[in-house]
Each structure stands twice: as C-alpha cells, then as structure tokens.
Scaffold this motif. Structure first.
Motif, PDB file in Angstrom:
ATOM      1  N   ASN A   9       1.244 -32.756   8.480  1.00  0.00           N
ATOM      2  CA  ASN A   9       1.459 -32.674   7.035  1.00  0.00           C
ATOM      3  C   ASN A   9       2.230 -31.421   6.636  1.00  0.00           C
ATOM      4  O   ASN A   9       2.219 -31.024   5.478  1.00  0.00           O
ATOM      5  CB  ASN A   9       0.110 -32.676   6.304  1.00  0.00           C
ATOM      6  N   TRP A  10       2.905 -30.797   7.591  1.00  0.00           N
ATOM      7  CA  TRP A  10       3.514 -29.499   7.340  1.00  0.00           C
ATOM      8  C   TRP A  10       4.493 -29.513   6.168  1.00  0.00           C
ATOM      9  O   TRP A  10       4.473 -28.620   5.323  1.00  0.00           O
ATOM     10  CB  TRP A  10       4.187 -28.967   8.590  1.00  0.00           C
ATOM     11  N   LYS A  11       5.336 -30.506   6.069  1.00  0.00           N
ATOM     12  CA  LYS A  11       6.306 -30.536   4.972  1.00  0.00           C
ATOM     13  C   LYS A  11       5.615 -30.593   3.622  1.00  0.00           C
ATOM     14  O   LYS A  11       6.037 -29.948   2.675  1.00  0.00           O
ATOM     15  CB  LYS A  11       7.267 -31.712   5.129  1.00  0.00           C
ATOM     16  N   GLN A  12       4.539 -31.342   3.536  1.00  0.00           N
ATOM     17  CA  GLN A  12       3.790 -31.437   2.287  1.00  0.00           C
ATOM     18  C   GLN A  12       3.045 -30.138   1.993  1.00  0.00           C
ATOM     19  O   GLN A  12       2.963 -29.708   0.849  1.00  0.00           O
ATOM     20  CB  GLN A  12       2.792 -32.583   2.344  1.00  0.00           C
ATOM     21  N   LEU A  13       2.487 -29.539   3.016  1.00  0.00           N
ATOM     22  CA  LEU A  13       1.675 -28.341   2.835  1.00  0.00           C
ATOM     23  C   LEU A  13       2.503 -27.090   2.586  1.00  0.00           C
ATOM     24  O   LEU A  13       2.025 -26.139   1.975  1.00  0.00           O
ATOM     25  CB  LEU A  13       0.796 -28.111   4.062  1.00  0.00           C
ATOM     26  N   LYS A  14       3.734 -27.071   3.055  1.00  0.00           N
ATOM     27  CA  LYS A  14       4.568 -25.879   2.978  1.00  0.00           C
ATOM     28  C   LYS A  14       4.660 -25.315   1.558  1.00  0.00           C
ATOM     29  O   LYS A  14       4.510 -24.111   1.356  1.00  0.00           O
ATOM     30  CB  LYS A  14       5.966 -26.221   3.498  1.00  0.00           C
ATOM     31  N   GLY A  15       4.890 -26.151   0.579  1.00  0.00           N
ATOM     32  CA  GLY A  15       4.984 -25.683  -0.797  1.00  0.00           C
ATOM     33  C   GLY A  15       3.691 -25.082  -1.293  1.00  0.00           C
ATOM     34  O   GLY A  15       3.681 -24.054  -1.979  1.00  0.00           O
ATOM     35  N   LYS A  16       2.580 -25.698  -0.933  1.00  0.00           N
ATOM     36  CA  LYS A  16       1.277 -25.193  -1.358  1.00  0.00           C
ATOM     37  C   LYS A  16       0.957 -23.868  -0.669  1.00  0.00           C
ATOM     38  O   LYS A  16       0.370 -22.974  -1.274  1.00  0.00           O
ATOM     39  CB  LYS A  16       0.193 -26.221  -1.074  1.00  0.00           C
ATOM     40  N   VAL A  17       1.346 -23.759   0.591  1.00  0.00           N
ATOM     41  CA  VAL A  17       1.141 -22.502   1.322  1.00  0.00           C
ATOM     42  C   VAL A  17       1.972 -21.405   0.668  1.00  0.00           C
ATOM     43  O   VAL A  17       1.501 -20.285   0.472  1.00  0.00           O
ATOM     44  CB  VAL A  17       1.502 -22.662   2.814  1.00  0.00           C
ATOM     45  N   LYS A  18       3.201 -21.724   0.311  1.00  0.00           N
ATOM     46  CA  LYS A  18       4.086 -20.739  -0.316  1.00  0.00           C
ATOM     47  C   LYS A  18       3.517 -20.280  -1.662  1.00  0.00           C
ATOM     48  O   LYS A  18       3.626 -19.108  -2.014  1.00  0.00           O
ATOM     49  CB  LYS A  18       5.474 -21.333  -0.495  1.00  0.00           C
ATOM     50  N   GLU A  19       2.910 -21.186  -2.422  1.00  0.00           N
ATOM     51  CA  GLU A  19       2.275 -20.808  -3.686  1.00  0.00           C
ATOM     52  C   GLU A  19       1.115 -19.851  -3.455  1.00  0.00           C
ATOM     53  O   GLU A  19       0.929 -18.889  -4.198  1.00  0.00           O
ATOM     54  CB  GLU A  19       1.746 -22.038  -4.408  1.00  0.00           C
ATOM     55  N   GLN A  20       0.324 -20.115  -2.430  1.00  0.00           N
ATOM     56  CA  GLN A  20      -0.866 -19.312  -2.153  1.00  0.00           C
ATOM     57  C   GLN A  20      -0.519 -17.944  -1.566  1.00  0.00           C
ATOM     58  O   GLN A  20      -1.120 -16.948  -1.916  1.00  0.00           O
ATOM     59  CB  GLN A  20      -1.785 -20.079  -1.195  1.00  0.00           C
TER      60      GLN A  20
END
Length: 77
Positions: A9-20
């Motif tokens: 799920n890395w592509k989906q999670l990347k944006g959320k990780v960047k926000e955090q």
C-alpha cells in the motif's frame, strides 16, 4: 502492520506519511520504498528522535489509520 502491508500500500500511504512526518523528503521516500524499518530510521534521523520514539509514533499512526494487524485481519474477513 506487517512488512507486506506497507510495501503493498506504499503509494497510498506515502501521502499520509508525508502529512504526519513533514520533514521527510522525496529522496527519503525513495529509500523507504514501503519498508517499515527504513521508515522508522528516516523518521528518527529527520525528526531527531530516538528509535523507540519513532516506533511509538509509527504504532500510534498505524492505529489511527486502522492499519494495525487486527484491523487488517478484519478487512480481509
């Protein structure tokens, strides 16, 4: 969250990780490439925190995102 889940799920999670963890760079994301250990190391390095603190932050984030192992099991069943 297991290794396969993050990688898958890395592509989906990347944006959320960047926000955090906003101090992570695009180069960091290339190195992390969905690997949880790499994520922990980069968070630790960029945010100047201990490995234990990085681990705790990621666990809290995973729980908030509903991506704990138990939550993932329920998604599949």
């Amino acid at each position: 969250m297991n290794k396969d889940t993050i990688e898958g799920n890395w592509k989906q999670l990347k944006g959320k990780v960047k926000e955090q963890w906003g101090k992570l760079t695009d180069d960091d994301f290339d190195v992390i490439a969905g690997k949880r250990d790499q994520l922990l190391g980069r968070i630790q390095e960029r945010h100047g925190i201990s490995r234990d603190e990085a681990e705790e932050q990621v666990k809290t984030w995973e729980s908030a995102e509903g991506r704990t192992p138990a939550a993932l099991w329920y998604e599949k069943h």
